[in-house]
Enzyme design. Sequence first.
Site, mmCIF file in Angstrom:
data_model
loop_
_atom_site.group_PDB
_atom_site.id
_atom_site.type_symbol
_atom_site.label_atom_id
_atom_site.label_comp_id
_atom_site.label_asym_id
_atom_site.label_seq_id
_atom_site.Cartn_x
_atom_site.Cartn_y
_atom_site.Cartn_z
ATOM 1 N N ARG A 23 -3.744 6.226 -9.216
ATOM 2 C CA ARG A 23 -5.100 5.721 -8.992
ATOM 3 C C ARG A 23 -6.067 6.528 -9.870
ATOM 4 O O ARG A 23 -5.884 7.729 -10.053
ATOM 5 C CB ARG A 23 -5.445 5.894 -7.517
ATOM 6 C CG ARG A 23 -6.733 5.292 -7.073
ATOM 7 C CD ARG A 23 -6.871 5.373 -5.552
ATOM 8 N NE ARG A 23 -5.955 4.425 -4.926
ATOM 9 C CZ ARG A 23 -5.224 4.679 -3.846
ATOM 10 N NH1 ARG A 23 -5.295 5.860 -3.253
ATOM 11 N NH2 ARG A 23 -4.421 3.758 -3.341
ATOM 12 N N ASN A 87 -5.926 14.140 1.108
ATOM 13 C CA ASN A 87 -4.663 13.839 0.445
ATOM 14 C C ASN A 87 -3.808 15.090 0.393
ATOM 15 O O ASN A 87 -4.265 16.126 -0.095
ATOM 16 C CB ASN A 87 -4.914 13.390 -1.003
ATOM 17 C CG ASN A 87 -5.727 12.128 -1.089
ATOM 18 O OD1 ASN A 87 -5.264 11.063 -0.714
ATOM 19 N ND2 ASN A 87 -6.950 12.245 -1.583
ATOM 20 N N ASP A 103 -0.249 13.036 -6.027
ATOM 21 C CA ASP A 103 -0.432 12.570 -4.654
ATOM 22 C C ASP A 103 0.938 12.514 -3.976
ATOM 23 O O ASP A 103 1.840 11.842 -4.458
ATOM 24 C CB ASP A 103 -1.079 11.183 -4.682
ATOM 25 C CG ASP A 103 -1.325 10.619 -3.300
ATOM 26 O OD1 ASP A 103 -0.337 10.393 -2.568
ATOM 27 O OD2 ASP A 103 -2.485 10.383 -2.953
ATOM 28 N N ASP A 105 1.562 11.361 -0.867
ATOM 29 C CA ASP A 105 1.660 10.300 0.144
ATOM 30 C C ASP A 105 1.037 10.622 1.497
ATOM 31 O O ASP A 105 0.327 9.794 2.047
ATOM 32 C CB ASP A 105 3.115 9.863 0.376
ATOM 33 C CG ASP A 105 3.880 9.667 -0.919
ATOM 34 O OD1 ASP A 105 3.385 8.921 -1.776
ATOM 35 O OD2 ASP A 105 4.938 10.286 -1.073
ATOM 36 N N ASP A 107 -1.442 11.652 4.229
ATOM 37 C CA ASP A 107 -2.897 11.706 4.264
ATOM 38 C C ASP A 107 -3.343 12.037 5.679
ATOM 39 O O ASP A 107 -2.625 11.773 6.647
ATOM 40 C CB ASP A 107 -3.502 10.351 3.860
ATOM 41 C CG ASP A 107 -3.085 9.916 2.465
ATOM 42 O OD1 ASP A 107 -3.251 10.711 1.530
ATOM 43 O OD2 ASP A 107 -2.596 8.780 2.323
ATOM 44 N N ASP A 120 0.611 7.638 6.771
ATOM 45 C CA ASP A 120 1.598 7.380 5.717
ATOM 46 C C ASP A 120 2.848 8.253 5.775
ATOM 47 O O ASP A 120 3.466 8.537 4.746
ATOM 48 C CB ASP A 120 0.941 7.487 4.331
ATOM 49 C CG ASP A 120 -0.208 6.502 4.166
ATOM 50 O OD1 ASP A 120 -0.147 5.417 4.786
ATOM 51 O OD2 ASP A 120 -1.164 6.808 3.437
ATOM 52 N N GLU A 123 5.711 6.232 4.305
ATOM 53 C CA GLU A 123 5.637 6.202 2.841
ATOM 54 C C GLU A 123 6.129 7.529 2.257
ATOM 55 O O GLU A 123 6.860 7.548 1.262
ATOM 56 C CB GLU A 123 4.197 5.927 2.395
ATOM 57 C CG GLU A 123 4.023 5.855 0.895
ATOM 58 C CD GLU A 123 2.574 5.650 0.474
ATOM 59 O OE1 GLU A 123 2.338 5.643 -0.742
ATOM 60 O OE2 GLU A 123 1.682 5.518 1.338
#
Length: 176
Positions: A23, A87, A103, A105, A107, A120, A123
């Site tokens: 991102r 994050n 990152d 994953d 959060d 997450d 994830e």
Amino acid sequence: MGYPKEGETIQIQSYKHNGLIHRIWNETTILKATELCIIGANDRTMVTESDGRTWMTREPAICYFHAKQWFNVIGMLRDDGVYYYCNISSPFATDEEAIKYIDYDLDVKVFPDMTYNILDEDEYADHKRQMNYPKEIDSILREHLNTLLHWIHQRKGPFAPEFVDMWYERFLHYTK
């Protein structure tokens, strides 16, 4: 590693462990930059996702990056208070182009009353397996998640009551 200068506008680039871009926040104004800490701010900035989709942030945000912590914190100023999105990530790196981090994953969403949700975890488990996160990284990330939760409980650093408002006031001087 060069550091951005106060008042400079720079991108924030988030990557995944495999090195692929995750991102990009297009414009963040630097409010403070040292080798230990970078504080930036943005308001209605364009965000580009890894698949090319774009969206605009909705509210002013203060972004906090620390060179020794495996997390970063975004304090979002909303009508009903400050919300935080944290994050779990690598410490930041910078170059002339951007503030950069990996990152990982996990959060944490923090509400104005300082309650929080860890997000997450599924994830994280998937990416840990797919990208072969080393055991050392997993251990560091879990340790720093605990540090982050301690900071939230103690209202330390970016969670201190005046922190976001103080840096937002400074940001307003650059937007006039």
